[in-house]
Design a protein around this motif. Sequence first.
Motif, PDB file in Angstrom:
ATOM      1  N   VAL A  88     125.690  65.854   5.456  1.00 27.73           N
ATOM      2  CA  VAL A  88     124.371  65.599   6.037  1.00 27.73           C
ATOM      3  C   VAL A  88     124.428  66.032   7.489  1.00 27.73           C
ATOM      4  CG1 VAL A  88     122.595  63.865   6.483  1.00 27.73           C
ATOM      5  CG2 VAL A  88     124.095  63.616   4.502  1.00 27.73           C
ATOM      6  N   ARG A  89     123.387  66.748   7.916  1.00 25.51           N
ATOM      7  CA  ARG A  89     123.349  67.233   9.302  1.00 25.51           C
ATOM      8  C   ARG A  89     122.038  66.848   9.967  1.00 25.51           C
ATOM      9  NH1 ARG A  89     127.371  71.295   9.630  1.00 25.51           N
ATOM     10  NH2 ARG A  89     127.962  72.089   7.582  1.00 25.51           N
ATOM     11  N   ASN A  90     122.166  66.363  11.194  1.00 26.19           N
ATOM     12  CA  ASN A  90     120.997  66.080  12.029  1.00 26.19           C
ATOM     13  C   ASN A  90     120.854  67.091  13.155  1.00 26.19           C
ATOM     14  OD1 ASN A  90     120.183  63.513  10.763  1.00 26.19           O
ATOM     15  ND2 ASN A  90     122.224  62.857  11.440  1.00 26.19           N
TER      16      ASN A  90
ATOM     17  N   SER B 283     122.688  71.018  14.655  1.00 23.26           N
ATOM     18  CA  SER B 283     123.550  72.149  14.288  1.00 23.26           C
ATOM     19  C   SER B 283     124.933  71.999  14.923  1.00 23.26           C
ATOM     20  CB  SER B 283     122.909  73.462  14.749  1.00 23.26           C
ATOM     21  OG  SER B 283     122.808  73.487  16.162  1.00 23.26           O
ATOM     22  N   ALA B 284     125.963  72.358  14.156  1.00 18.52           N
ATOM     23  CA  ALA B 284     127.344  72.350  14.647  1.00 18.52           C
ATOM     24  C   ALA B 284     128.227  72.990  13.582  1.00 18.52           C
ATOM     25  CB  ALA B 284     127.831  70.925  14.935  1.00 18.52           C
ATOM     26  N   GLY B 285     129.467  73.241  13.951  1.00 17.79           N
ATOM     27  CA  GLY B 285     130.508  73.624  12.997  1.00 17.79           C
ATOM     28  C   GLY B 285     130.115  74.779  12.099  1.00 17.79           C
ATOM     29  N   SER B 286     130.359  74.610  10.812  1.00 14.51           N
ATOM     30  CA  SER B 286     130.168  75.718   9.872  1.00 14.51           C
ATOM     31  C   SER B 286     128.694  76.100   9.737  1.00 14.51           C
ATOM     32  CB  SER B 286     130.761  75.381   8.499  1.00 14.51           C
ATOM     33  OG  SER B 286     129.996  74.395   7.850  1.00 14.51           O
ATOM     34  N   PHE B 287     127.784  75.149  10.007  1.00 16.47           N
ATOM     35  CA  PHE B 287     126.350  75.485   9.967  1.00 16.47           C
ATOM     36  C   PHE B 287     126.039  76.531  11.048  1.00 16.47           C
ATOM     37  CE2 PHE B 287     121.926  75.117  11.107  1.00 16.47           C
ATOM     38  CZ  PHE B 287     121.259  74.877   9.921  1.00 16.47           C
ATOM     39  N   SER B 288     126.535  76.266  12.259  1.00 19.91           N
ATOM     40  CA  SER B 288     126.275  77.186  13.367  1.00 19.91           C
ATOM     41  C   SER B 288     126.897  78.551  13.103  1.00 19.91           C
ATOM     42  CB  SER B 288     126.829  76.599  14.669  1.00 19.91           C
ATOM     43  OG  SER B 288     126.019  75.521  15.069  1.00 19.91           O
TER      44      SER B 288
ATOM     45  N   ASP C  77     126.648  65.183  12.400  1.00 25.25           N
ATOM     46  CA  ASP C  77     126.763  65.478  10.967  1.00 25.25           C
ATOM     47  C   ASP C  77     127.892  64.647  10.391  1.00 25.25           C
ATOM     48  OD1 ASP C  77     129.187  66.803  11.586  1.00 25.25           O
ATOM     49  OD2 ASP C  77     128.213  68.747  11.729  1.00 25.25           O
ATOM     50  N   PHE C  78     127.985  64.616   9.078  1.00 21.24           N
ATOM     51  CA  PHE C  78     129.075  63.872   8.435  1.00 21.24           C
ATOM     52  C   PHE C  78     129.196  64.292   6.977  1.00 21.24           C
ATOM     53  CE2 PHE C  78     126.333  60.840   6.139  1.00 21.24           C
ATOM     54  CZ  PHE C  78     125.174  60.911   6.888  1.00 21.24           C
ATOM     55  N   LYS C  79     130.346  63.915   6.419  1.00 22.42           N
ATOM     56  CA  LYS C  79     130.663  64.262   5.037  1.00 22.42           C
ATOM     57  C   LYS C  79     130.859  62.982   4.225  1.00 22.42           C
ATOM     58  CE  LYS C  79     134.680  64.630   3.679  1.00 22.42           C
ATOM     59  NZ  LYS C  79     135.726  64.013   2.848  1.00 22.42           N
TER      60      LYS C  79
ATOM     61  N   ASP D 124     137.101  61.272  11.555  1.00 26.00           N
ATOM     62  CA  ASP D 124     137.641  62.412  10.804  1.00 26.00           C
ATOM     63  C   ASP D 124     136.545  63.092   9.999  1.00 26.00           C
ATOM     64  OD1 ASP D 124     140.228  61.951  11.639  1.00 26.00           O
ATOM     65  OD2 ASP D 124     141.057  61.638   9.631  1.00 26.00           O
ATOM     66  N   THR D 125     135.521  62.360   9.626  1.00 30.74           N
ATOM     67  CA  THR D 125     134.518  62.879   8.684  1.00 30.74           C
ATOM     68  C   THR D 125     133.115  62.954   9.281  1.00 30.74           C
ATOM     69  OG1 THR D 125     134.026  60.695   7.762  1.00 30.74           O
ATOM     70  CG2 THR D 125     135.822  61.913   6.734  1.00 30.74           C
ATOM     71  N   CYS D 126     132.978  62.532  10.542  1.00 30.02           N
ATOM     72  CA  CYS D 126     131.674  62.601  11.226  1.00 30.02           C
ATOM     73  C   CYS D 126     131.835  63.390  12.519  1.00 30.02           C
ATOM     74  CB  CYS D 126     131.196  61.219  11.666  1.00 30.02           C
ATOM     75  SG  CYS D 126     130.990  60.000  10.375  1.00 30.02           S
ATOM     76  N   ARG D 127     130.770  64.052  12.957  1.00 30.37           N
ATOM     77  CA  ARG D 127     130.724  64.529  14.345  1.00 30.37           C
ATOM     78  C   ARG D 127     129.922  63.508  15.141  1.00 30.37           C
ATOM     79  NH1 ARG D 127     130.732  69.983  12.165  1.00 30.37           N
ATOM     80  NH2 ARG D 127     132.660  70.937  12.919  1.00 30.37           N
ATOM     81  N   LEU D 128     130.567  62.983  16.175  1.00 31.04           N
ATOM     82  CA  LEU D 128     129.980  61.921  16.993  1.00 31.04           C
ATOM     83  C   LEU D 128     130.032  62.372  18.444  1.00 31.04           C
ATOM     84  CD1 LEU D 128     131.994  59.062  15.211  1.00 31.04           C
ATOM     85  CD2 LEU D 128     129.558  59.554  14.895  1.00 31.04           C
TER      86      LEU D 128
HETATM   87  N1  UDP Z   1     133.858  67.485   7.013  1.00 27.00           N
HETATM   88  C1  UDP Z   1     134.867  66.713   6.469  1.00 27.00           C
HETATM   89  N2  UDP Z   1     135.736  67.284   5.579  1.00 27.00           N
HETATM   90  C2  UDP Z   1     135.643  68.578   5.201  1.00 27.00           C
HETATM   91  C3  UDP Z   1     134.621  69.365   5.751  1.00 27.00           C
HETATM   92  C4  UDP Z   1     133.741  68.799   6.653  1.00 27.00           C
HETATM   93  O1  UDP Z   1     134.969  65.525   6.758  1.00 27.00           O
HETATM   94  O2  UDP Z   1     136.456  69.027   4.379  1.00 27.00           O
HETATM   95  C5  UDP Z   1     132.907  66.896   7.972  1.00 27.00           C
HETATM   96  C6  UDP Z   1     133.151  67.376   9.390  1.00 27.00           C
HETATM   97  O3  UDP Z   1     133.985  66.489  10.099  1.00 27.00           O
HETATM   98  C7  UDP Z   1     131.758  67.383   9.971  1.00 27.00           C
HETATM   99  C8  UDP Z   1     130.846  67.641   8.775  1.00 27.00           C
HETATM  100  O4  UDP Z   1     131.610  67.304   7.624  1.00 27.00           O
HETATM  101  O5  UDP Z   1     131.447  66.107  10.502  1.00 27.00           O
HETATM  102  C9  UDP Z   1     130.353  69.058   8.679  1.00 27.00           C
HETATM  103  O6  UDP Z   1     131.457  69.934   8.717  1.00 27.00           O
HETATM  104  P1  UDP Z   1     131.237  71.515   8.725  1.00 27.00           P
HETATM  105  O7  UDP Z   1     130.635  71.937   7.435  1.00 27.00           O
HETATM  106  O8  UDP Z   1     130.502  71.901   9.957  1.00 27.00           O
HETATM  107  O9  UDP Z   1     132.694  72.113   8.686  1.00 27.00           O
HETATM  108  P2  UDP Z   1     133.765  72.342   9.847  1.00 27.00           P
HETATM  109  O10 UDP Z   1     133.067  72.977  10.983  1.00 27.00           O
HETATM  110  O11 UDP Z   1     134.287  70.966  10.146  1.00 27.00           O
HETATM  111  O12 UDP Z   1     134.762  73.212   9.177  1.00 27.00           O
END
Ligand code: UDP
Length: 238
Positions: A93-95, A97-102, A175-177, A197-201
């Motif tokens: 879930v994303r609120n 843009s960051a990470g792989s979305f960007s 965002d978070f997973k 580990d699983t959220c961007r804060l």
């Molecule tokens: N995330 C996670 N485990 C994964 C992939 C992503 O916990 O295997 C989380 C990550 O910490 C972030 C969100 O999901 O809060 C979105 O991650 P993204 O798709 O942007 O991937 P990343 O840039 O972390 O590779």
Amino acid sequence: MEKRQQLYEGKAKKVFATDDPDYLIVEYKDDATAFNGVKRGMIRGKGAINNRMSNRLMQKLEAAGIPTHFVRELSDRETLVKSVEIIPLEVIVRNTSAGSFSQRYGVAEGIDFESPTVELSYKNDALGDPLINTDSAAALKLASRTEIALIRQYALRIDRELRRFWRICGVKLVDFKLEFGRLPDGEIILADEISPDTCRLWDAATGEKLDKDRFRRDLGGVEDAYREILRRMESHDA
Ligand code: UDP
């Protein structure tokens, strides 16, 4: 409940059987990995912080009517959870843009969305967790269409609850997973963990990153960020 043999060791947690097949014990480790296991390290104290934080958040979600696997915290690193069959989907879930979305869409980080997005990835390390849509997930029988619809609803409700909570703590939930599991009777419940580990804060005022990106991107101050996020959570735990 008695701790029995280790069933599984993942990147951040170990899972043990108990004397009751309906329950498992998870043990949080300090190990950290990123980029599908390519980058490895240790974040001192992370296991205890993530255990405590994830349990608090799951209890809040339960109180808000979202079923979770949480049963009881057993020690600083160990928690009793309901045994589920994990649905092999990473629900992101994303609120903002960051990470792989960007990277994927070629946009800067930090653009706030008008409404959240839900993405699904097929949880499969060998394939690098590829993005997947509902049709393909249903075709692969990872979950039924009804289950996926419910998972999406839960994910958005969880986003609302977590955003409200983190806002009170002066933290922006970028965002978070999530991962979900199936109980023997078919009920879908939230599983895995919710932690830095699983959220961007991000700090709401300064934008400072208070999550695993400090480790992924070698920003330093990783342990301090994890401690700070727990401190804020506990000092605002009304
Ligand atoms: N995330 C996670 N485990 C994964 C992939 C992503 O916990 O295997 C989380 C990550 O910490 C972030 C969100 O999901 O809060 C979105 O991650 P993204 O798709 O942007 O991937 P990343 O840039 O972390 O590779």
